[in-house]
Design a protein around this motif. Sequence first.
Motif, PDB file in Angstrom:
ATOM      1  N   MET A 105      19.458  85.148 -62.645  1.00  0.00           N
ATOM      2  CA  MET A 105      18.537  86.207 -63.045  1.00  0.00           C
ATOM      3  C   MET A 105      18.037  86.887 -61.773  1.00  0.00           C
ATOM      4  SD  MET A 105      16.489  84.186 -66.087  1.00  0.00           S
ATOM      5  CE  MET A 105      15.552  85.634 -66.622  1.00  0.00           C
ATOM      6  N   THR A 106      18.388  88.147 -61.614  1.00  0.00           N
ATOM      7  CA  THR A 106      18.139  88.850 -60.362  1.00  0.00           C
ATOM      8  C   THR A 106      16.672  88.818 -59.967  1.00  0.00           C
ATOM      9  OG1 THR A 106      20.010  90.306 -60.812  1.00  0.00           O
ATOM     10  CG2 THR A 106      18.428  91.054 -59.172  1.00  0.00           C
ATOM     11  N   SER A 108      14.039  86.666 -60.876  1.00  0.00           N
ATOM     12  CA  SER A 108      13.490  85.366 -60.478  1.00  0.00           C
ATOM     13  C   SER A 108      14.292  84.722 -59.357  1.00  0.00           C
ATOM     14  CB  SER A 108      13.425  84.432 -61.691  1.00  0.00           C
ATOM     15  OG  SER A 108      14.716  84.214 -62.225  1.00  0.00           O
ATOM     16  N   ASP A 223      17.444  92.399 -64.558  1.00  0.00           N
ATOM     17  CA  ASP A 223      18.257  91.233 -64.895  1.00  0.00           C
ATOM     18  C   ASP A 223      19.500  91.634 -65.679  1.00  0.00           C
ATOM     19  OD1 ASP A 223      16.698  89.282 -63.652  1.00  0.00           O
ATOM     20  OD2 ASP A 223      15.357  89.119 -65.367  1.00  0.00           O
ATOM     21  N   SER A 224      19.407  92.700 -66.454  1.00  0.00           N
ATOM     22  CA  SER A 224      20.566  93.198 -67.206  1.00  0.00           C
ATOM     23  C   SER A 224      21.372  94.212 -66.394  1.00  0.00           C
ATOM     24  CB  SER A 224      20.102  93.843 -68.523  1.00  0.00           C
ATOM     25  OG  SER A 224      19.462  92.906 -69.346  1.00  0.00           O
ATOM     26  N   PRO A 226      21.736  94.611 -62.614  1.00  0.00           N
ATOM     27  CA  PRO A 226      21.405  94.159 -61.249  1.00  0.00           C
ATOM     28  C   PRO A 226      21.486  95.241 -60.185  1.00  0.00           C
ATOM     29  CG  PRO A 226      22.841  92.576 -62.357  1.00  0.00           C
ATOM     30  CD  PRO A 226      22.792  93.795 -63.225  1.00  0.00           C
TER      31      PRO A 226
END
Length: 509
Positions: A105-106, A108, A223-224, A226
Amino acid sequence: MVASLHLQIISGFVFLLAAYLLKKLEAKRGREPLPPGPKGLPILGNILQWPKEAGWKTFAEWRRTYGDIVYCNLAGDPWVVLNSPQAAQDLFEKKGSIYCDRPYMTMSSELVGWRETLLDIAPYDERTRELRRLITKQLGSKTNLGGYADLLQTQVQRFLRRVLDDPESERLGTHIRTTIAAVILDIAYGYEVQEKDDPLIRLADGTLKELVQVLTPGAYLVDSLPLLRHIPDWLPGAGFKRVAARMRRHREELVDTPFLRVKEQLAHGTAKPSFTASLLEQPGVTSADEDFIKAAASIIYTGGSDTTIPNAHSFFLAMTLHPSAQATAQAELDRVVGPDRLPTLADRPMLPYVDALAREVLRRYPAIPQGLPHVSREEDVYAGFRIPKGANVIANIWRFCRDPATYADPLAFKPERFLGPTPERDPRDFVFGFGRRVCPGINLADSWVFLAVAMSLATLSISPATDADGNAIIPKEEHTTGVISYPKPFPCSIKPRSSKAEALVRALD
Protein backbone atom coordinates in the motif's frame (compact mmCIF):
# COMPACT_ATOMS: atom_id res chain seq x y z
CA MET A 1 7.60 19.51 -14.96
CA VAL A 2 3.87 19.89 -15.73
CA ALA A 3 4.33 18.19 -19.09
CA SER A 4 6.14 15.33 -17.37
CA LEU A 5 3.27 14.99 -14.90
CA HIS A 6 0.74 14.89 -17.72
CA LEU A 7 2.79 12.19 -19.44
CA GLN A 8 2.87 10.13 -16.21
CA ILE A 9 -0.89 10.40 -15.78
CA ILE A 10 -1.55 9.46 -19.42
CA SER A 11 0.87 6.53 -19.09
CA GLY A 12 -0.97 5.38 -16.00
CA PHE A 13 -4.32 5.36 -17.75
CA VAL A 14 -2.84 3.54 -20.75
CA PHE A 15 -1.48 0.89 -18.37
CA LEU A 16 -4.87 0.48 -16.68
CA LEU A 17 -6.63 0.22 -20.05
CA ALA A 18 -4.12 -2.42 -21.19
CA ALA A 19 -4.67 -4.39 -17.96
CA TYR A 20 -8.43 -4.20 -18.47
CA LEU A 21 -8.22 -5.42 -22.07
CA LEU A 22 -5.81 -8.20 -21.08
CA LYS A 23 -8.24 -9.36 -18.42
CA LYS A 24 -11.02 -9.50 -21.02
CA LEU A 25 -8.77 -11.42 -23.40
CA GLU A 26 -7.76 -13.98 -20.77
CA ALA A 27 -11.41 -14.59 -19.89
CA LYS A 28 -11.98 -15.85 -23.45
CA ARG A 29 -9.14 -18.39 -23.41
CA GLY A 30 -11.04 -21.14 -21.64
CA ARG A 31 -9.27 -20.70 -18.31
CA GLU A 32 -11.14 -21.09 -15.03
CA PRO A 33 -13.40 -18.11 -14.49
CA LEU A 34 -12.75 -15.44 -11.93
CA PRO A 35 -15.03 -15.58 -8.88
CA PRO A 36 -18.34 -13.76 -9.32
CA GLY A 37 -18.74 -10.22 -8.09
CA PRO A 38 -20.42 -6.88 -8.70
CA LYS A 39 -20.21 -5.59 -12.25
CA GLY A 40 -17.83 -2.67 -12.55
CA LEU A 41 -16.97 0.10 -14.97
CA PRO A 42 -14.36 0.00 -17.73
CA ILE A 43 -10.87 0.83 -16.41
CA LEU A 44 -12.13 1.85 -12.95
CA GLY A 45 -13.70 -1.53 -12.27
CA ASN A 46 -15.41 -1.66 -8.87
CA ILE A 47 -13.49 1.20 -7.32
CA LEU A 48 -16.68 3.27 -6.89
CA GLN A 49 -18.53 0.30 -5.33
CA TRP A 50 -15.81 -0.61 -2.87
CA PRO A 51 -17.05 0.22 0.66
CA LYS A 52 -15.36 3.11 2.43
CA GLU A 53 -16.75 2.14 5.85
CA ALA A 54 -17.69 -1.14 7.53
CA GLY A 55 -16.63 -3.14 4.49
CA TRP A 56 -17.30 -6.39 6.34
CA LYS A 57 -21.03 -5.68 6.29
CA THR A 58 -21.02 -4.91 2.56
CA PHE A 59 -19.01 -8.05 1.87
CA ALA A 60 -21.52 -10.12 3.85
CA GLU A 61 -24.33 -8.61 1.75
CA TRP A 62 -22.44 -9.43 -1.45
CA ARG A 63 -22.27 -13.05 -0.31
CA ARG A 64 -26.04 -13.33 -0.66
CA THR A 65 -25.72 -12.56 -4.36
CA TYR A 66 -22.30 -13.89 -5.33
CA GLY A 67 -21.48 -16.62 -2.80
CA ASP A 68 -18.60 -17.28 -0.42
CA ILE A 69 -15.90 -16.03 -2.82
CA VAL A 70 -16.37 -12.55 -4.31
CA TYR A 71 -14.13 -10.85 -6.88
CA CYS A 72 -13.61 -7.12 -7.34
CA ASN A 73 -11.34 -5.15 -9.65
CA LEU A 74 -10.14 -1.83 -8.23
CA ALA A 75 -8.74 0.03 -11.22
CA GLY A 76 -6.84 -3.06 -12.37
CA ASP A 77 -5.99 -4.26 -8.85
CA PRO A 78 -7.68 -7.65 -8.16
CA TRP A 79 -9.35 -8.21 -4.77
CA VAL A 80 -10.96 -11.42 -3.53
CA VAL A 81 -13.22 -11.52 -0.47
CA LEU A 82 -13.67 -14.78 1.44
CA ASN A 83 -16.96 -15.05 3.30
CA SER A 84 -16.55 -18.57 4.69
CA PRO A 85 -14.09 -19.78 7.35
CA GLN A 86 -13.44 -22.94 5.33
CA ALA A 87 -12.21 -20.90 2.37
CA ALA A 88 -9.88 -18.89 4.60
CA GLN A 89 -8.48 -22.05 6.16
CA ASP A 90 -8.03 -23.74 2.76
CA LEU A 91 -6.15 -20.80 1.28
CA PHE A 92 -4.29 -19.13 4.15
CA GLU A 93 -3.33 -22.26 6.07
CA LYS A 94 -3.31 -25.22 3.68
CA LYS A 95 -1.79 -23.05 0.92
CA GLY A 96 0.12 -20.74 3.23
CA SER A 97 3.18 -20.58 0.98
CA ILE A 98 1.06 -18.97 -1.74
CA TYR A 99 -0.94 -16.55 0.43
CA CYS A 100 1.65 -15.36 2.96
CA ASP A 101 2.44 -11.93 1.49
CA ARG A 102 0.83 -8.57 2.20
CA PRO A 103 -0.16 -5.91 -0.35
CA TYR A 104 2.11 -2.99 -0.99
CA MET A 105 0.00 0.00 0.00
CA THR A 106 1.78 3.08 -1.28
CA MET A 107 0.52 5.40 1.45
CA SER A 108 1.31 3.28 4.51
CA SER A 109 4.25 1.26 3.17
CA GLU A 110 6.20 3.86 1.22
CA LEU A 111 5.08 7.39 2.01
CA VAL A 112 4.62 6.88 5.77
CA GLY A 113 7.19 4.09 6.04
CA TRP A 114 5.32 1.56 8.17
CA ARG A 115 6.54 -1.37 6.04
CA GLU A 116 9.88 -1.40 7.92
CA THR A 117 8.46 -1.34 11.44
CA LEU A 118 5.05 -3.02 11.22
CA LEU A 119 5.06 -6.76 10.71
CA ASP A 120 1.41 -6.83 9.61
CA ILE A 121 2.19 -5.16 6.27
CA ALA A 122 5.74 -6.40 5.65
CA PRO A 123 6.45 -8.83 2.80
CA TYR A 124 6.98 -12.44 3.85
CA ASP A 125 10.72 -12.50 3.26
CA GLU A 126 13.68 -13.68 5.32
CA ARG A 127 13.69 -10.47 7.38
CA THR A 128 10.03 -10.94 8.29
CA ARG A 129 10.56 -14.59 9.16
CA GLU A 130 13.49 -13.73 11.42
CA LEU A 131 11.51 -10.95 13.12
CA ARG A 132 8.61 -13.33 13.73
CA ARG A 133 10.92 -15.99 15.17
CA LEU A 134 12.56 -13.47 17.49
CA ILE A 135 9.26 -11.99 18.71
CA THR A 136 7.56 -15.38 19.14
CA LYS A 137 10.51 -16.63 21.20
CA GLN A 138 10.42 -13.51 23.36
CA LEU A 139 6.65 -13.47 23.97
CA GLY A 140 6.46 -17.13 24.86
CA SER A 141 4.60 -20.22 23.77
CA LYS A 142 1.14 -21.26 24.88
CA THR A 143 2.58 -23.13 27.85
CA ASN A 144 5.43 -20.73 28.60
CA LEU A 145 4.69 -17.02 28.60
CA GLY A 146 8.26 -16.16 29.43
CA GLY A 147 7.55 -15.18 33.02
CA TYR A 148 4.99 -12.51 32.08
CA ALA A 149 2.19 -13.89 34.28
CA ASP A 150 3.18 -11.68 37.22
CA LEU A 151 3.46 -8.61 34.99
CA LEU A 152 -0.01 -9.22 33.54
CA GLN A 153 -1.45 -9.76 37.01
CA THR A 154 0.04 -6.55 38.37
CA GLN A 155 -0.97 -4.41 35.42
CA VAL A 156 -4.57 -5.67 35.37
CA GLN A 157 -4.77 -4.95 39.09
CA ARG A 158 -3.54 -1.42 38.44
CA PHE A 159 -6.18 -1.12 35.74
CA LEU A 160 -8.88 -2.08 38.23
CA ARG A 161 -7.56 0.48 40.67
CA ARG A 162 -7.68 3.18 37.99
CA VAL A 163 -11.27 2.21 37.22
CA LEU A 164 -12.29 2.41 40.89
CA ASP A 165 -10.52 5.75 41.29
CA ASP A 166 -12.16 7.17 38.16
CA PRO A 167 -15.16 4.99 37.20
CA GLU A 168 -16.74 7.34 34.66
CA SER A 169 -17.47 5.38 31.47
CA GLU A 170 -15.93 8.18 29.40
CA ARG A 171 -12.57 7.37 31.00
CA LEU A 172 -12.76 3.60 30.48
CA GLY A 173 -10.97 3.69 27.13
CA THR A 174 -8.13 5.73 28.63
CA HIS A 175 -7.70 3.23 31.47
CA ILE A 176 -7.61 0.33 29.00
CA ARG A 177 -5.08 1.99 26.69
CA THR A 178 -2.84 2.91 29.61
CA THR A 179 -2.87 -0.65 30.93
CA ILE A 180 -2.13 -2.37 27.64
CA ALA A 181 0.60 0.16 26.86
CA ALA A 182 2.10 -0.44 30.30
CA VAL A 183 2.33 -4.19 29.65
CA ILE A 184 3.86 -3.93 26.19
CA LEU A 185 6.19 -1.01 26.92
CA ASP A 186 7.52 -2.87 29.94
CA ILE A 187 8.17 -5.99 27.86
CA ALA A 188 9.69 -4.17 24.90
CA TYR A 189 11.64 -1.39 26.63
CA GLY A 190 11.44 -1.80 30.40
CA TYR A 191 9.46 1.45 30.38
CA GLU A 192 7.18 2.24 33.31
CA VAL A 193 4.29 4.47 32.32
CA GLN A 194 3.18 7.48 34.30
CA GLU A 195 -0.25 7.22 35.86
CA LYS A 196 -1.46 10.38 34.15
CA ASP A 197 -0.65 11.95 30.80
CA ASP A 198 2.32 9.76 29.95
CA PRO A 199 4.16 11.40 27.01
CA LEU A 200 4.94 8.14 25.21
CA ILE A 201 1.36 6.91 25.47
CA ARG A 202 0.14 10.28 24.23
CA LEU A 203 2.45 10.00 21.21
CA ALA A 204 1.45 6.39 20.60
CA ASP A 205 -2.29 7.11 20.75
CA GLY A 206 -2.07 9.69 17.98
CA THR A 207 0.32 7.67 15.85
CA LEU A 208 -1.68 4.45 16.07
CA LYS A 209 -4.88 6.29 15.11
CA GLU A 210 -3.04 7.47 12.00
CA LEU A 211 -1.91 3.90 11.35
CA VAL A 212 -5.49 2.63 11.41
CA GLN A 213 -6.41 5.38 8.97
CA VAL A 214 -3.72 4.53 6.39
CA LEU A 215 -4.32 0.78 6.61
CA THR A 216 -7.98 1.09 5.62
CA PRO A 217 -8.35 -0.15 2.01
CA GLY A 218 -9.61 2.60 -0.28
CA ALA A 219 -8.83 5.42 2.16
CA TYR A 220 -6.26 7.01 -0.19
CA LEU A 221 -6.46 7.12 -3.99
CA VAL A 222 -2.67 6.81 -4.24
CA ASP A 223 -3.00 3.17 -3.12
CA SER A 224 -5.04 2.42 -6.25
CA LEU A 225 -3.09 4.81 -8.52
CA PRO A 226 0.53 4.69 -7.24
CA LEU A 227 1.69 7.08 -9.96
CA LEU A 228 0.07 9.87 -7.95
CA ARG A 229 2.96 9.66 -5.47
CA HIS A 230 5.10 11.50 -8.03
CA ILE A 231 2.93 14.61 -8.32
CA PRO A 232 4.53 17.80 -6.91
CA ASP A 233 3.52 18.74 -3.37
CA TRP A 234 2.23 22.13 -4.47
CA LEU A 235 -0.37 20.81 -6.95
CA PRO A 236 -4.06 20.61 -5.98
CA GLY A 237 -4.83 17.08 -4.88
CA ALA A 238 -1.38 16.54 -3.35
CA GLY A 239 -2.62 17.03 0.19
CA PHE A 240 -2.13 13.33 0.89
CA LYS A 241 1.65 13.88 0.58
CA ARG A 242 1.63 16.49 3.33
CA VAL A 243 -0.47 14.15 5.46
CA ALA A 244 2.03 11.35 4.80
CA ALA A 245 5.00 13.54 5.76
CA ARG A 246 3.37 14.39 9.10
CA MET A 247 2.53 10.75 9.76
CA ARG A 248 6.08 9.70 8.93
CA ARG A 249 7.49 12.12 11.51
CA HIS A 250 5.15 10.73 14.16
CA ARG A 251 6.02 7.13 13.25
CA GLU A 252 9.76 7.79 13.42
CA GLU A 253 9.41 9.52 16.78
CA LEU A 254 7.40 6.61 18.19
CA VAL A 255 9.96 4.07 16.98
CA ASP A 256 13.07 6.04 17.97
CA THR A 257 12.15 7.58 21.33
CA PRO A 258 11.89 4.48 23.57
CA PHE A 259 14.74 2.71 21.76
CA LEU A 260 17.18 5.60 22.26
CA ARG A 261 16.06 5.80 25.88
CA VAL A 262 17.12 2.16 26.45
CA LYS A 263 20.48 2.80 24.75
CA GLU A 264 21.11 5.78 27.03
CA GLN A 265 20.14 3.78 30.12
CA LEU A 266 22.49 0.96 29.11
CA ALA A 267 25.32 3.46 28.78
CA HIS A 268 24.65 4.66 32.35
CA GLY A 269 23.98 1.20 33.77
CA THR A 270 20.36 2.00 34.69
CA ALA A 271 18.43 -0.04 32.12
CA LYS A 272 15.69 -2.37 33.37
CA PRO A 273 15.46 -5.89 31.92
CA SER A 274 13.59 -5.79 28.60
CA PHE A 275 13.47 -7.23 25.10
CA THR A 276 15.51 -4.32 23.73
CA ALA A 277 18.09 -4.23 26.51
CA SER A 278 18.74 -7.98 26.39
CA LEU A 279 19.47 -7.86 22.65
CA LEU A 280 21.57 -4.69 22.74
CA GLU A 281 23.73 -6.16 25.50
CA GLN A 282 24.82 -9.08 23.34
CA PRO A 283 28.44 -8.88 22.15
CA GLY A 284 29.24 -7.69 18.65
CA VAL A 285 26.02 -5.76 17.99
CA THR A 286 26.42 -3.74 14.78
CA SER A 287 24.48 -0.71 13.56
CA ALA A 288 22.53 -3.03 11.25
CA ASP A 289 21.72 -5.23 14.25
CA GLU A 290 20.51 -2.15 16.13
CA ASP A 291 18.14 -1.26 13.30
CA PHE A 292 16.79 -4.82 13.38
CA ILE A 293 16.34 -4.76 17.17
CA LYS A 294 14.64 -1.36 16.98
CA ALA A 295 12.21 -2.66 14.36
CA ALA A 296 11.44 -5.78 16.41
CA ALA A 297 10.74 -3.79 19.58
CA SER A 298 8.51 -1.41 17.66
CA ILE A 299 6.61 -4.34 16.17
CA ILE A 300 5.89 -5.71 19.66
CA TYR A 301 4.34 -2.40 20.64
CA THR A 302 2.49 -1.34 17.50
CA GLY A 303 1.34 -4.87 16.69
CA GLY A 304 0.10 -5.67 20.17
CA SER A 305 -1.45 -2.56 21.60
CA ASP A 306 -4.13 -1.45 19.21
CA THR A 307 -5.78 -4.84 18.65
CA THR A 308 -6.19 -5.78 22.32
CA ILE A 309 -7.73 -2.44 23.30
CA PRO A 310 -11.03 -3.14 21.45
CA ASN A 311 -11.29 -6.59 23.08
CA ALA A 312 -11.21 -5.13 26.60
CA HIS A 313 -13.59 -2.31 25.74
CA SER A 314 -16.02 -4.74 24.09
CA PHE A 315 -16.03 -6.87 27.25
CA PHE A 316 -17.43 -3.96 29.27
CA LEU A 317 -20.08 -3.33 26.59
CA ALA A 318 -21.06 -7.02 26.65
CA MET A 319 -21.38 -7.08 30.44
CA THR A 320 -23.49 -3.92 30.38
CA LEU A 321 -25.87 -5.61 27.94
CA HIS A 322 -25.84 -9.17 29.33
CA PRO A 323 -26.19 -9.19 33.13
CA SER A 324 -27.11 -12.89 33.28
CA ALA A 325 -23.79 -13.91 31.68
CA GLN A 326 -22.00 -11.65 34.14
CA ALA A 327 -23.82 -13.21 37.09
CA THR A 328 -23.05 -16.76 35.92
CA ALA A 329 -19.35 -15.97 35.54
CA GLN A 330 -19.20 -14.27 38.93
CA ALA A 331 -20.85 -17.27 40.59
CA GLU A 332 -18.15 -19.52 39.10
CA LEU A 333 -15.42 -17.18 40.33
CA ASP A 334 -16.91 -17.07 43.83
CA ARG A 335 -17.05 -20.86 43.91
CA VAL A 336 -13.57 -21.55 42.53
CA VAL A 337 -11.47 -18.57 43.64
CA GLY A 338 -13.42 -17.30 46.63
CA PRO A 339 -13.47 -13.80 48.14
CA ASP A 340 -9.98 -13.73 49.67
CA ARG A 341 -7.78 -13.42 46.59
CA LEU A 342 -7.82 -12.37 42.96
CA PRO A 343 -7.97 -14.91 40.12
CA THR A 344 -4.74 -15.73 38.29
CA LEU A 345 -3.79 -17.40 35.02
CA ALA A 346 -3.27 -20.62 36.96
CA ASP A 347 -7.03 -20.66 37.70
CA ARG A 348 -7.98 -20.71 34.03
CA PRO A 349 -8.53 -24.49 33.69
CA MET A 350 -10.93 -24.37 36.66
CA LEU A 351 -12.93 -21.44 35.24
CA PRO A 352 -14.50 -22.86 32.05
CA TYR A 353 -17.44 -20.42 31.94
CA VAL A 354 -15.23 -17.35 32.46
CA ASP A 355 -12.92 -18.65 29.74
CA ALA A 356 -15.92 -19.22 27.46
CA LEU A 357 -17.17 -15.71 28.17
CA ALA A 358 -13.82 -14.26 27.10
CA ARG A 359 -14.02 -16.26 23.86
CA GLU A 360 -17.58 -15.08 23.24
CA VAL A 361 -16.38 -11.47 23.50
CA LEU A 362 -13.75 -12.22 20.85
CA ARG A 363 -16.38 -13.85 18.62
CA ARG A 364 -19.11 -11.29 19.05
CA TYR A 365 -16.85 -8.25 18.61
CA PRO A 366 -13.79 -9.10 16.47
CA ALA A 367 -11.21 -6.31 16.67
CA ILE A 368 -10.18 -6.58 12.99
CA PRO A 369 -13.51 -7.46 11.36
CA GLN A 370 -12.34 -7.87 7.78
CA GLY A 371 -8.85 -9.05 8.57
CA LEU A 372 -5.70 -7.78 6.93
CA PRO A 373 -5.34 -8.67 3.24
CA HIS A 374 -3.08 -11.47 2.04
CA VAL A 375 -1.53 -11.41 -1.43
CA SER A 376 -1.29 -14.44 -3.73
CA ARG A 377 2.26 -15.09 -4.84
CA GLU A 378 1.13 -17.09 -7.86
CA GLU A 379 -2.02 -17.83 -9.79
CA ASP A 380 -4.22 -20.34 -8.00
CA VAL A 381 -7.46 -22.23 -8.54
CA TYR A 382 -9.92 -22.75 -5.71
CA ALA A 383 -13.50 -24.07 -5.78
CA GLY A 384 -13.42 -23.88 -9.58
CA PHE A 385 -12.41 -20.21 -9.62
CA ARG A 386 -9.17 -18.61 -10.69
CA ILE A 387 -7.41 -16.35 -8.22
CA PRO A 388 -4.90 -14.19 -10.11
CA LYS A 389 -1.30 -13.79 -9.10
CA GLY A 390 -0.98 -10.63 -7.02
CA ALA A 391 -4.62 -10.67 -5.89
CA ASN A 392 -5.40 -9.12 -2.52
CA VAL A 393 -7.40 -11.70 -0.56
CA ILE A 394 -9.48 -10.64 2.46
CA ALA A 395 -11.01 -12.88 5.11
CA ASN A 396 -14.32 -11.44 6.31
CA ILE A 397 -13.79 -12.38 9.96
CA TRP A 398 -16.92 -10.47 11.01
CA ARG A 399 -18.99 -12.78 8.84
CA PHE A 400 -17.11 -15.89 10.00
CA CYS A 401 -18.06 -15.05 13.57
CA ARG A 402 -21.71 -14.76 12.54
CA ASP A 403 -21.86 -17.76 10.24
CA PRO A 404 -25.01 -19.73 11.20
CA ALA A 405 -23.36 -22.87 9.86
CA THR A 406 -20.63 -22.42 12.48
CA TYR A 407 -22.51 -20.80 15.37
CA ALA A 408 -26.09 -21.53 16.39
CA ASP A 409 -28.02 -18.30 16.98
CA PRO A 410 -24.91 -16.27 16.06
CA LEU A 411 -26.31 -12.85 17.05
CA ALA A 412 -26.91 -13.97 20.64
CA PHE A 413 -24.28 -13.55 23.34
CA LYS A 414 -23.96 -17.14 24.62
CA PRO A 415 -20.70 -18.17 26.34
CA GLU A 416 -22.16 -21.63 26.88
CA ARG A 417 -21.78 -22.32 23.17
CA PHE A 418 -18.14 -23.17 23.94
CA LEU A 419 -18.93 -25.60 26.76
CA GLY A 420 -20.15 -29.17 26.93
CA PRO A 421 -19.20 -32.25 24.91
CA THR A 422 -19.71 -30.58 21.51
CA PRO A 423 -18.52 -26.97 21.79
CA GLU A 424 -18.78 -24.66 18.82
CA ARG A 425 -15.67 -23.55 16.96
CA ASP A 426 -13.15 -21.50 18.90
CA PRO A 427 -13.11 -17.94 17.49
CA ARG A 428 -9.40 -17.74 18.23
CA ASP A 429 -9.06 -19.75 15.01
CA PHE A 430 -10.05 -16.53 13.19
CA VAL A 431 -9.52 -13.38 15.21
CA PHE A 432 -5.72 -13.55 15.57
CA GLY A 433 -5.05 -14.10 11.88
CA PHE A 434 -4.26 -17.14 9.74
CA GLY A 435 -1.42 -19.41 8.77
CA ARG A 436 2.01 -17.85 8.47
CA ARG A 437 0.50 -14.47 9.27
CA VAL A 438 -1.04 -15.39 12.61
CA CYS A 439 -0.25 -12.85 15.33
CA PRO A 440 3.16 -13.76 16.85
CA GLY A 441 1.95 -12.48 20.23
CA ILE A 442 -1.25 -14.55 20.19
CA ASN A 443 -0.56 -16.35 23.47
CA LEU A 444 0.28 -13.19 25.38
CA ALA A 445 -2.77 -11.38 23.97
CA ASP A 446 -5.08 -14.30 24.74
CA SER A 447 -3.77 -14.55 28.31
CA TRP A 448 -4.22 -10.81 28.84
CA VAL A 449 -7.82 -10.91 27.64
CA PHE A 450 -8.68 -13.82 29.93
CA LEU A 451 -7.02 -12.26 32.97
CA ALA A 452 -8.65 -8.87 32.38
CA VAL A 453 -12.07 -10.55 32.08
CA ALA A 454 -11.58 -12.78 35.15
CA MET A 455 -10.19 -10.08 37.45
CA SER A 456 -12.77 -7.51 36.37
CA LEU A 457 -15.65 -9.92 36.95
CA ALA A 458 -14.26 -10.94 40.33
CA THR A 459 -14.11 -7.36 41.63
CA LEU A 460 -16.48 -5.15 39.63
CA SER A 461 -20.20 -4.88 39.07
CA ILE A 462 -20.91 -3.62 35.55
CA SER A 463 -24.42 -2.41 34.70
CA PRO A 464 -26.28 0.15 32.56
CA ALA A 465 -26.05 3.77 33.62
CA THR A 466 -29.28 5.49 34.64
CA ASP A 467 -30.83 8.78 33.61
CA ALA A 468 -32.09 11.54 35.90
CA ASP A 469 -35.30 9.58 36.52
CA GLY A 470 -33.47 6.40 37.46
CA ASN A 471 -34.24 4.61 34.18
CA ALA A 472 -31.59 2.31 32.74
CA ILE A 473 -29.79 3.62 29.67
CA ILE A 474 -29.27 0.59 27.44
CA PRO A 475 -26.35 1.25 25.08
CA LYS A 476 -26.40 0.31 21.42
CA GLU A 477 -23.90 -2.15 19.97
CA GLU A 478 -22.16 0.38 17.76
CA HIS A 479 -18.55 0.10 16.64
CA THR A 480 -16.20 2.28 14.61
CA THR A 481 -15.65 1.29 10.99
CA GLY A 482 -11.88 1.45 10.43
CA VAL A 483 -9.59 -1.51 9.84
CA ILE A 484 -9.56 -1.87 13.65
CA SER A 485 -13.04 -1.58 15.14
CA TYR A 486 -13.71 -0.14 18.61
CA PRO A 487 -16.97 0.18 20.51
CA LYS A 488 -18.31 3.69 20.18
CA PRO A 489 -18.55 5.53 23.53
CA PHE A 490 -21.35 4.11 25.66
CA PRO A 491 -22.61 4.85 29.18
CA CYS A 492 -22.26 2.24 31.91
CA SER A 493 -22.01 2.03 35.67
CA ILE A 494 -18.91 0.44 37.23
CA LYS A 495 -18.78 -0.20 40.96
CA PRO A 496 -16.88 -2.55 43.29
CA ARG A 497 -18.73 -5.80 43.99
CA SER A 498 -18.02 -5.44 47.71
CA SER A 499 -15.78 -3.64 50.14
CA LYS A 500 -13.65 -6.79 50.33
CA ALA A 501 -13.26 -6.88 46.55
CA GLU A 502 -12.21 -3.24 46.56
CA ALA A 503 -9.65 -3.95 49.29
CA LEU A 504 -8.14 -6.72 47.16
CA VAL A 505 -7.78 -4.33 44.24
CA ARG A 506 -6.15 -1.65 46.34
CA ALA A 507 -3.75 -4.07 48.08
CA LEU A 508 -1.03 -3.10 45.63
CA ASP A 509 2.28 -1.26 45.96
